[in-house]
Design a protein around this motif. Structure first.
Motif, PDB file in Angstrom:
ATOM      1  N   ARG A  95       0.819  -1.215   0.000  1.00 46.76           N
ATOM      2  CA  ARG A  95       0.000   0.000   0.000  1.00 46.76           C
ATOM      3  C   ARG A  95       0.849   1.260   0.000  1.00 46.76           C
ATOM      4  N   GLY A  96       1.894   1.298   0.815  1.00 45.35           N
ATOM      5  CA  GLY A  96       2.708   2.501   0.924  1.00 45.35           C
ATOM      6  C   GLY A  96       3.786   2.298   1.963  1.00 45.35           C
ATOM      7  N   LEU A  97       4.465   3.381   2.315  1.00 49.19           N
ATOM      8  CA  LEU A  97       5.549   3.344   3.291  1.00 49.19           C
ATOM      9  C   LEU A  97       5.125   4.157   4.510  1.00 49.19           C
ATOM     10  N   LEU A  98       5.240   3.539   5.682  1.00 46.39           N
ATOM     11  CA  LEU A  98       4.816   4.173   6.922  1.00 46.39           C
ATOM     12  C   LEU A  98       5.930   4.134   7.961  1.00 46.39           C
ATOM     13  N   CYS A  99       5.915   5.101   8.870  1.00 43.07           N
ATOM     14  CA  CYS A  99       6.828   5.055   9.999  1.00 43.07           C
ATOM     15  C   CYS A  99       6.367   3.924  10.928  1.00 43.07           C
ATOM     16  N   THR A 100       7.203   3.522  11.866  1.00 44.07           N
ATOM     17  CA  THR A 100       6.875   2.419  12.756  1.00 44.07           C
ATOM     18  C   THR A 100       5.586   2.687  13.525  1.00 44.07           C
ATOM     19  N   SER A 101       5.425   3.899  14.031  1.00 42.46           N
ATOM     20  CA  SER A 101       4.230   4.232  14.818  1.00 42.46           C
ATOM     21  C   SER A 101       2.961   4.115  13.986  1.00 42.46           C
ATOM     22  N   CYS A 102       2.966   4.672  12.799  1.00 46.69           N
ATOM     23  CA  CYS A 102       1.776   4.629  11.943  1.00 46.69           C
ATOM     24  C   CYS A 102       1.517   3.218  11.430  1.00 46.69           C
ATOM     25  N   ASN A 103       2.570   2.455  11.143  1.00 49.93           N
ATOM     26  CA  ASN A 103       2.383   1.090  10.676  1.00 49.93           C
ATOM     27  C   ASN A 103       1.729   0.241  11.766  1.00 49.93           C
ATOM     28  N   THR A 104       2.144   0.438  13.015  1.00 48.67           N
ATOM     29  CA  THR A 104       1.541  -0.281  14.128  1.00 48.67           C
ATOM     30  C   THR A 104       0.094   0.164  14.325  1.00 48.67           C
ATOM     31  N   ALA A 105      -0.126   1.473  14.329  1.00 44.66           N
ATOM     32  CA  ALA A 105      -1.468   2.014  14.536  1.00 44.66           C
ATOM     33  C   ALA A 105      -2.409   1.624  13.403  1.00 44.66           C
ATOM     34  N   GLU A 106      -1.904   1.547  12.183  1.00 45.88           N
ATOM     35  CA  GLU A 106      -2.745   1.228  11.026  1.00 45.88           C
ATOM     36  C   GLU A 106      -3.466  -0.098  11.220  1.00 45.88           C
ATOM     37  N   GLY A 107      -2.796  -1.066  11.806  1.00 45.67           N
ATOM     38  CA  GLY A 107      -3.421  -2.364  12.020  1.00 45.67           C
ATOM     39  C   GLY A 107      -4.433  -2.376  13.146  1.00 45.67           C
ATOM     40  N   LEU A 108      -4.430  -1.335  13.975  1.00 44.63           N
ATOM     41  CA  LEU A 108      -5.297  -1.304  15.151  1.00 44.63           C
ATOM     42  C   LEU A 108      -6.350  -0.200  15.103  1.00 44.63           C
ATOM     43  N   GLN A 109      -6.235   0.719  14.180  1.00 45.27           N
ATOM     44  CA  GLN A 109      -7.076   1.915  14.160  1.00 45.27           C
ATOM     45  C   GLN A 109      -8.212   1.829  13.145  1.00 45.27           C
ATOM     46  N   SER A 110      -9.332   2.408  13.510  1.00 44.89           N
ATOM     47  CA  SER A 110     -10.423   2.581  12.549  1.00 44.89           C
ATOM     48  C   SER A 110     -10.731   4.076  12.413  1.00 44.89           C
ATOM     49  N   ALA A 111      -9.763   4.921  12.827  1.00 49.10           N
ATOM     50  CA  ALA A 111      -9.915   6.371  12.712  1.00 49.10           C
ATOM     51  C   ALA A 111     -10.108   6.745  11.240  1.00 49.10           C
ATOM     52  N   PRO A 112     -10.850   7.816  10.968  1.00 54.52           N
ATOM     53  CA  PRO A 112     -11.137   8.200   9.578  1.00 54.52           C
ATOM     54  C   PRO A 112      -9.901   8.343   8.687  1.00 54.52           C
TER      55      PRO A 112
END
Length: 177
Positions: A95-112
């Motif tokens: 999908r793309g390149l993410l920092c460690t924090s965002c990559n971790t949060a991406e799997g756990l977040q349903s934020a808009p």
């Protein structure tokens, strides 16, 4: 190929990449501005200019993402030492390149902002497709499997993991052992 020919090939490829990228990496939001975008449900990459034209043929999807993202996380615009290759666990597509924090949060977040990122990730913005691979350059999954078979297998694994995780979280909520 001689060393001089190889060097000339590198120069030509660099020129093609620079022409393709143009000024797309200029004027991007700061980290603080990206935080405001996040509160509005907008991932940082959605305000970046997309290069005109086709991705140079000598670049893989991940290489094109690295050039275009220029070291910036697609979600928060931070510039860490390294970015992680984010991929969809159902399809196996990068999908793309993410920092460690965002990559971790991406799997756990349903934020808009994360929902928007998943719906239109940088790879879609650039029009590139690539299966996520192992660190050793191999595609994840059995060799010889068709893309459809890999997608079905990945979806089945994700469904099984989600069912297992749901059972664990239900036990914590109810206090059952």
């Amino acid at each position: 190929m001689t060393a001089a020919e190889a060097l000339e090939e590198v120069r030509l490829r660099d020129a093609v990449e620079l022409e393709w990228l143009g000024t797309t990496t200029e004027g991007r939001p700061t980290f603080a501005e990206a935080e405001l975008l996040d509160r509005q449900g907008v991932p940082s990459c959605h305000v970046w200019r997309v290069p005109d034209g086709e991705v140079p043929p000598h670049l893989s999807a991940t290489q094109a993402l690295r050039r275009w993202q220029a070291g910036a996380c697609a979600m928060c615009n931070a510039r860490p030492e390294r970015l992680l290759v984010d991929h969809c666990h159902r399809t196996g597509l990068v999908r793309g390149l993410l920092c460690t924090s965002c990559n971790t949060a991406e799997g756990l977040q349903s934020a808009p902002s994360f929902v928007a990122y998943r719906e239109r990730p940088p790879a879609v913005m650039l029009g590139v497709k690539e299966m996520y691979g192992s660190p050793w350059g191999e595609e994840i999954g059995p060799s010889g499997a068709s893309p459809e078979e890999r997608i079905q297998r990945n979806a089945a694994h994700v469904d099984a993991a989600e069912a297992l995780f749901q059972g664990v979280t239900d036990r914590f909520r109810t206090g059952a052992a």
